[in-house]
Write a protein that holds these residues in place. Structure first.
Motif, PDB file in Angstrom:
ATOM      1  N   SER A 131     -13.416   0.768  -3.929  1.00 51.74           N
ATOM      2  CA  SER A 131     -13.034  -0.633  -4.126  1.00 51.74           C
ATOM      3  C   SER A 131     -12.922  -0.907  -5.611  1.00 51.74           C
ATOM      4  O   SER A 131     -13.830  -0.588  -6.381  1.00 51.74           O
ATOM      5  CB  SER A 131     -14.090  -1.560  -3.526  1.00 51.74           C
ATOM      6  N   LEU A 132     -11.822  -1.502  -6.005  1.00 48.07           N
ATOM      7  CA  LEU A 132     -11.596  -1.837  -7.408  1.00 48.07           C
ATOM      8  C   LEU A 132     -11.420  -3.338  -7.556  1.00 48.07           C
ATOM      9  O   LEU A 132     -10.663  -3.954  -6.810  1.00 48.07           O
ATOM     10  CB  LEU A 132     -10.337  -1.134  -7.934  1.00 48.07           C
ATOM     11  N   ALA A 156      -7.584  -7.340  -6.644  1.00 42.08           N
ATOM     12  CA  ALA A 156      -8.490  -6.333  -6.092  1.00 42.08           C
ATOM     13  C   ALA A 156      -7.678  -5.329  -5.293  1.00 42.08           C
ATOM     14  O   ALA A 156      -6.582  -5.642  -4.810  1.00 42.08           O
ATOM     15  CB  ALA A 156      -9.530  -7.003  -5.196  1.00 42.08           C
ATOM     16  N   ALA A 157      -8.222  -4.132  -5.167  1.00 38.49           N
ATOM     17  CA  ALA A 157      -7.504  -3.073  -4.470  1.00 38.49           C
ATOM     18  C   ALA A 157      -8.482  -2.060  -3.914  1.00 38.49           C
ATOM     19  O   ALA A 157      -9.669  -2.056  -4.272  1.00 38.49           O
ATOM     20  CB  ALA A 157      -6.531  -2.382  -5.426  1.00 38.49           C
ATOM     21  N   CYS A 169      -4.272  14.818  -9.151  1.00 36.55           N
ATOM     22  CA  CYS A 169      -5.367  14.253  -8.341  1.00 36.55           C
ATOM     23  C   CYS A 169      -4.680  13.354  -7.308  1.00 36.55           C
ATOM     24  O   CYS A 169      -4.229  12.248  -7.623  1.00 36.55           O
ATOM     25  CB  CYS A 169      -6.316  13.450  -9.222  1.00 36.55           C
ATOM     26  N   ARG A 170      -4.569  13.854  -6.084  1.00 35.95           N
ATOM     27  CA  ARG A 170      -3.811  13.115  -5.076  1.00 35.95           C
ATOM     28  C   ARG A 170      -4.564  11.857  -4.649  1.00 35.95           C
ATOM     29  O   ARG A 170      -5.759  11.904  -4.378  1.00 35.95           O
ATOM     30  CB  ARG A 170      -3.516  14.020  -3.872  1.00 35.95           C
ATOM     31  N   HIS A 171      -3.834  10.750  -4.593  1.00 36.17           N
ATOM     32  CA  HIS A 171      -4.470   9.464  -4.294  1.00 36.17           C
ATOM     33  C   HIS A 171      -3.490   8.537  -3.587  1.00 36.17           C
ATOM     34  O   HIS A 171      -2.272   8.708  -3.694  1.00 36.17           O
ATOM     35  CB  HIS A 171      -4.999   8.816  -5.578  1.00 36.17           C
ATOM     36  N   ARG A 172      -4.034   7.572  -2.867  1.00 36.89           N
ATOM     37  CA  ARG A 172      -3.246   6.581  -2.152  1.00 36.89           C
ATOM     38  C   ARG A 172      -3.868   5.207  -2.382  1.00 36.89           C
ATOM     39  O   ARG A 172      -5.082   5.073  -2.468  1.00 36.89           O
ATOM     40  CB  ARG A 172      -3.269   6.802  -0.627  1.00 36.89           C
ATOM     41  N   VAL A 173      -3.027   4.196  -2.440  1.00 35.72           N
ATOM     42  CA  VAL A 173      -3.496   2.809  -2.485  1.00 35.72           C
ATOM     43  C   VAL A 173      -3.551   2.330  -1.038  1.00 35.72           C
ATOM     44  O   VAL A 173      -2.526   2.310  -0.343  1.00 35.72           O
ATOM     45  CB  VAL A 173      -2.557   1.926  -3.326  1.00 35.72           C
ATOM     46  N   THR A 174      -4.757   1.989  -0.562  1.00 38.37           N
ATOM     47  CA  THR A 174      -4.901   1.647   0.858  1.00 38.37           C
ATOM     48  C   THR A 174      -4.934   0.147   1.105  1.00 38.37           C
ATOM     49  O   THR A 174      -4.823  -0.298   2.253  1.00 38.37           O
ATOM     50  CB  THR A 174      -6.177   2.289   1.443  1.00 38.37           C
ATOM     51  N   THR A 197       0.858  -1.179   0.000  1.00 35.61           N
ATOM     52  CA  THR A 197       0.000   0.000   0.000  1.00 35.61           C
ATOM     53  C   THR A 197       0.899   1.236   0.000  1.00 35.61           C
ATOM     54  O   THR A 197       2.110   1.129   0.208  1.00 35.61           O
ATOM     55  CB  THR A 197      -0.897   0.037   1.255  1.00 35.61           C
ATOM     56  N   THR A 198       0.284   2.376  -0.218  1.00 31.86           N
ATOM     57  CA  THR A 198       1.030   3.631  -0.113  1.00 31.86           C
ATOM     58  C   THR A 198       1.271   3.901   1.378  1.00 31.86           C
ATOM     59  O   THR A 198       0.329   3.828   2.169  1.00 31.86           O
ATOM     60  CB  THR A 198       0.213   4.788  -0.728  1.00 31.86           C
ATOM     61  N   PRO A 199       2.509   4.208   1.762  1.00 30.82           N
ATOM     62  CA  PRO A 199       2.772   4.430   3.187  1.00 30.82           C
ATOM     63  C   PRO A 199       1.848   5.500   3.784  1.00 30.82           C
ATOM     64  O   PRO A 199       1.488   6.467   3.106  1.00 30.82           O
ATOM     65  CB  PRO A 199       4.238   4.894   3.204  1.00 30.82           C
ATOM     66  N   GLU A 200       1.471   5.289   5.015  1.00 33.56           N
ATOM     67  CA  GLU A 200       0.568   6.184   5.748  1.00 33.56           C
ATOM     68  C   GLU A 200       1.033   7.642   5.618  1.00 33.56           C
ATOM     69  O   GLU A 200       2.216   7.940   5.778  1.00 33.56           O
ATOM     70  CB  GLU A 200       0.548   5.774   7.229  1.00 33.56           C
TER      71      GLU A 200
END
Lengths: 109, 109
Positions: free
Chosen positions: B75-76, B62-63, B88-93, B41-44
């Motif tokens: 949810s993807l 899935a992600a 567009c700021r985003h994170r992978v959780t 995931t993207t670090p906190e």
């Protein structure tokens, strides 16, 4: 409002007379499209001969592709991709009809 | 000699320490890459903030994705895509670890 979608959903229930094209991204240097094939092929004796490079992926289904100058068709299954340089003449010789074959095509310069 | 491959093959058998990046196309205006995630995931507290637009597809697995300013993760699943404009700021959780999650990312101007 972000643009989102799913490449595998909203597939035709039966065979369509033509391939279905869905334009996902259209910019001066790049075009991303989803194509749904239900058995269509390139008409006999015709070739695709494109001005731009194309990176194409089989998302679902299966297909056969003939590259001009090659002795056999190439078989493509789920996850298979091929980078077709501009003017690399090619024909689609078979697509799985049911469930439909879904392509992702990226055209770029 | 045409470049070909399969996005779903040659996945790591176990979890990798890092995501694996495979550069498929690299041109001045477009970059196509395959990314294999095994739980990363993207670090906190960190966000992706990119100079270019990104069209991203979940090929397998899935992600979950968080877009800055949205109240919930998105949810993807397989076949889901999203067009992320530049900055567009985003994170992978979350990403599914096994079998691995495979992304296709297209960065373009």
């Amino acid at each position: 409002m972000l643009k989102t979608g799913n490449l595998k959903r909203d597939l035709a229930a039966g065979s369509l007379p033509d391939e279905a094209f869905y334009l996902l991204v259209d910019r001066p240097g790049i075009r991303i499209e989803r194509i749904v094939s239900t058995g269509q092929t390139t008409p006999e004796g015709q070739w695709y001969d494109q001005e731009t490079d194309e990176w194409v992926l089989v998302v679902a289904g299966a297909a056969r592709l003939r590259i001009e100058g090659e002795g056999d068709d190439r078989s493509l299954g789920e996850g298979d991709w091929i980078l077709l340089p501009a003017h690399c003449r090619h024909r689609v010789t078979w697509t799985r009809a049911a469930p439909p074959t879904v392509w992702l095509a990226i055209h770029f310069r």
